[in-house]
Design a protein around this motif. Structure first.
Motif, PDB file in Angstrom:
ATOM      1  N   ILE A 154      60.952 -57.846 -14.222  1.00 36.08           N
ATOM      2  CA  ILE A 154      60.388 -57.764 -12.870  1.00 36.08           C
ATOM      3  C   ILE A 154      61.495 -57.511 -11.847  1.00 36.08           C
ATOM      4  O   ILE A 154      62.583 -58.074 -11.944  1.00 36.08           O
ATOM      5  CB  ILE A 154      59.665 -59.073 -12.499  1.00 36.08           C
TER       6      ILE A 154
ATOM      7  N   THR B 175      61.767 -56.586  -7.330  1.00 30.67           N
ATOM      8  CA  THR B 175      61.133 -56.233  -6.058  1.00 30.67           C
ATOM      9  C   THR B 175      62.192 -55.609  -5.165  1.00 30.67           C
ATOM     10  O   THR B 175      63.372 -55.971  -5.229  1.00 30.67           O
ATOM     11  CB  THR B 175      60.493 -57.448  -5.354  1.00 30.67           C
TER      12      THR B 175
ATOM     13  N   ARG C  21      56.941 -53.767  -6.000  1.00 30.30           N
ATOM     14  CA  ARG C  21      57.185 -54.567  -7.209  1.00 30.30           C
ATOM     15  C   ARG C  21      57.224 -53.626  -8.397  1.00 30.30           C
ATOM     16  O   ARG C  21      56.333 -52.783  -8.572  1.00 30.30           O
ATOM     17  CB  ARG C  21      56.084 -55.603  -7.378  1.00 30.30           C
TER      18      ARG C  21
END
Length: 148
Positions: A112, A114, A77
């Motif tokens: 963000i 991932t 992440r």
């Protein structure tokens, strides 16, 4: 009560910080609050148009070890924050990430992202962001299959 300042280079980068017992005026000093002065990311900030700014990365993984079989994966992440380490939900774009020296683009949305990492070679894997004011790095261990 002391007065806090950031020392600004000609290109806008913060290159130092200082405190004086009373207010002080100098062309390369920018006044700070006590909270700003104490931020570890201050030396990674830049000053432009009367505002301190800068990007900082944080990398975390769902586990610290994976089998070096090319199939086992870790989920990484990536969080992008400001120079005060607050999540920057307005940040969207590509951040270059290096895994064992191989750079790949990672798309960040809302601060963000991932992505997964696998390995076929045992050893310590270095995962690192590039091109930000404060980059992050993360190490995970790839072990021979069956040694976990």
């Amino acid at each position: 009560m002391p007065s806090y300042y950031a020392q600004i280079a000609a290109d806008g980068r913060v290159v130092g910080r200082c405190e004086y017992p009373e207010p002080f005026v100098h062309g390369s000093l920018v006044p700070l609050t006590e909270e700003q002065y104490g931020q570890p990311g201050l030396l990674f900030a830049r000053y432009a148009d009367g505002v301190l700014a800068g990007t900082a990365a944080l990398l975390t993984a769902d586990k610290g070890e994976l089998a070096a079989d090319g199939a086992d994966a870790i989920r990484v992440r990536l969080l992008i924050g400001d120079w005060m380490s607050r999540l920057d939900e307005s940040f969207s774009g590509v951040v270059p990430v290096s895994v064992q020296g191989q750079t790949q683009p990672v798309q960040v949305s809302g601060g963000i992202a991932t992505f997964t990492v696998t390995s076929r070679e045992p050893g310590l894997l270095r995962i690192a962001t590039q091109g930000l004011d404060r980059n992050a790095e993360l190490y995970v261990k790839a072990v021979k299959p069956g040694e976990r």
